[in-house]
Design a protein around this motif. Structure first.
Motif, PDB file in Angstrom:
ATOM      1  N   PRO A  52       0.835  -1.207   0.000  1.00  0.00           N
ATOM      2  CA  PRO A  52       0.000   0.000   0.000  1.00  0.00           C
ATOM      3  C   PRO A  52       0.867   1.252   0.000  1.00  0.00           C
ATOM      4  O   PRO A  52       2.004   1.239   0.488  1.00  0.00           O
ATOM      5  N   ARG A  53       0.328   2.332  -0.545  1.00  0.00           N
ATOM      6  CA  ARG A  53       1.098   3.565  -0.687  1.00  0.00           C
ATOM      7  C   ARG A  53       1.647   4.048   0.659  1.00  0.00           C
ATOM      8  O   ARG A  53       2.777   4.533   0.741  1.00  0.00           O
ATOM      9  N   GLU A  54       0.863   3.895   1.707  1.00  0.00           N
ATOM     10  CA  GLU A  54       1.275   4.399   3.016  1.00  0.00           C
ATOM     11  C   GLU A  54       2.434   3.609   3.618  1.00  0.00           C
ATOM     12  O   GLU A  54       3.101   4.078   4.542  1.00  0.00           O
ATOM     13  N   SER A  55       2.688   2.389   3.133  1.00  0.00           N
ATOM     14  CA  SER A  55       3.781   1.584   3.666  1.00  0.00           C
ATOM     15  C   SER A  55       4.845   1.301   2.611  1.00  0.00           C
ATOM     16  O   SER A  55       5.547   0.291   2.669  1.00  0.00           O
ATOM     17  N   ALA A  56       4.955   2.199   1.626  1.00  0.00           N
ATOM     18  CA  ALA A  56       5.989   2.048   0.601  1.00  0.00           C
ATOM     19  C   ALA A  56       7.374   2.084   1.241  1.00  0.00           C
ATOM     20  O   ALA A  56       7.597   2.730   2.263  1.00  0.00           O
ATOM     21  N   LEU A  57       8.309   1.366   0.633  1.00  0.00           N
ATOM     22  CA  LEU A  57       9.663   1.285   1.162  1.00  0.00           C
ATOM     23  C   LEU A  57      10.457   2.543   0.816  1.00  0.00           C
ATOM     24  O   LEU A  57      10.244   3.158  -0.233  1.00  0.00           O
ATOM     25  N   ALA A  58      11.379   2.895   1.686  1.00  0.00           N
ATOM     26  CA  ALA A  58      12.310   3.985   1.378  1.00  0.00           C
ATOM     27  C   ALA A  58      13.389   3.443   0.435  1.00  0.00           C
ATOM     28  O   ALA A  58      13.938   2.362   0.669  1.00  0.00           O
ATOM     29  N   LEU A  59      13.662   4.173  -0.625  1.00  0.00           N
ATOM     30  CA  LEU A  59      14.719   3.790  -1.563  1.00  0.00           C
ATOM     31  C   LEU A  59      15.859   4.791  -1.441  1.00  0.00           C
ATOM     32  O   LEU A  59      15.637   5.964  -1.150  1.00  0.00           O
ATOM     33  N   PRO A  60      17.106   4.335  -1.661  1.00  0.00           N
ATOM     34  CA  PRO A  60      18.256   5.245  -1.520  1.00  0.00           C
ATOM     35  C   PRO A  60      18.142   6.433  -2.467  1.00  0.00           C
ATOM     36  O   PRO A  60      18.075   6.274  -3.694  1.00  0.00           O
ATOM     37  N   GLY A  61      18.130   7.635  -1.880  1.00  0.00           N
ATOM     38  CA  GLY A  61      17.914   8.840  -2.669  1.00  0.00           C
ATOM     39  C   GLY A  61      18.944   9.030  -3.766  1.00  0.00           C
ATOM     40  O   GLY A  61      18.603   9.430  -4.890  1.00  0.00           O
ATOM     41  N   ALA A  62      20.217   8.745  -3.464  1.00  0.00           N
ATOM     42  CA  ALA A  62      21.272   8.957  -4.463  1.00  0.00           C
ATOM     43  C   ALA A  62      21.083   8.019  -5.652  1.00  0.00           C
ATOM     44  O   ALA A  62      21.282   8.417  -6.809  1.00  0.00           O
TER      45      ALA A  62
END
Length: 292
Positions: free
Chosen positions: A245-255
């Motif tokens: 679900p959109r609210e529990s999307a994973l964080a991806l490395p910004g760089a």
């Protein structure tokens, strides 16, 4: 392996066929949405179309928005547009998806190719979308609407009225490429966009540039991942996140996301330059003695 025309082009892969109808989870909602549009607008609606992930056959319940395009004959008085928004806004009409993105266009506008926004009303609403309604196309960046109409022309799914190819002209390729450029810049900024969606939209942009066809996000991601080993881990993480679900999307490395979107921007720019070059060559061929 680079995703070049020599190794991957329009003859290599075709987009999958769209669905025969909307997903079962959405059918009562879409039926009621069409009923309310007709109740407010009377005989003016020419066509009501599902576009976006529903039309591309990649709707994910709990994650995807429902994208709807409405084409009307003539125009709609402001009073009717405001009433329509009030009748369709969540929770007056509870949206079972993450959100509803609904755009109303006049038929005279959609009948010709255009790089403008051109809408009469743009409504965003739903459990996971910030509510917004606009009646002035000058308020919004045009690129969103150019891309939506390009997708609609390829695979818009008729919910009521005339089929898409009778009511929406395909935006010309230079206008679509310019819109992709703007879209990539928007996603590179990151503000207001889930990281996995930024990556998957980038994949879809690259595949469109190479093939001239729109793919669902997951299908485009699989194509790019197969061709670009260096980005494969990031794309795999984005696909894994997109299943949530959109609210529990994973964080991806910004760089890594920024690097990937920089690569996407370069591919779009290459397509723009190739389009300009093709136009110059065509002009030369039309001149007396040209093309020899």
């Amino acid at each position: 392996m680079d995703l070049t025309p020599a190794s991957y082009g329009p003859g290599d892969v075709r987009p999958p066929s769209g669905p025969a109808g909307p997903p079962r989870e959405l059918r009562p909602y879409l039926d009621e949405l069409v009923r309310r549009i007709r109740a407010v607008c009377g005989p003016r609606p020419v066509s009501v179309l599902a576009v976006g992930s529903v039309a591309l056959g990649d709707y994910r319940h709990g994650r995807s928005d429902v994208d709807v395009t409405v084409v009307v004959e003539g125009s709609l008085p402001h009073r009717e547009r405001a009433e329509l928004a009030a009748r369709l806004v969540h929770p007056a009409l509870p949206c079972p998806a993450a959100g509803l993105e609904l755009v109303v266009y006049p038929a005279a506008f959609t009948a010709r190719p255009s790089g403008d926004a051109g809408y009469l009303m743009d409504l965003n609403t739903g459990p996971s979308l910030p509510e917004r309604v606009s009646y002035d196309p000058g308020e919004s960046p045009a690129f969103w609407y150019v891309l939506d109409r390009s997708v609609a022309r390829q695979c818009g799914l008729s919910l009521a009225g005339r089929p898409v190819r009778e009511v929406i002209a395909a935006p010309r390729r230079p206008a679509v490429l310019a819109a992709l450029r703007a879209s990539v810049r928007e996603h590179a900024g990151g503000e207001g966009h889930v990281a996995d969606n930024r990556v998957l939209n980038g994949c879809r942009s690259v595949v469109y540039c190479r093939t001239g066809h729109w793919y669902a996000k997951r299908g485009a991601a699989e194509i790019v991942a197969a061709a670009e080993a260096g980005f494969r881990p990031l794309i795999s993480d984005a696909l894994r996140s997109f299943s949530r679900p959109r609210e529990s999307a994973l964080a991806l490395p910004g760089a890594r996301v920024r690097d990937f979107l920089g690569w996407v921007a370069d591919r779009v720019d290459e397509s723009v330059e190739a389009e300009v070059g093709d136009g110059v060559r065509a002009e030369d061929a039309d001149r007396p003695g040209g093309g020899g």
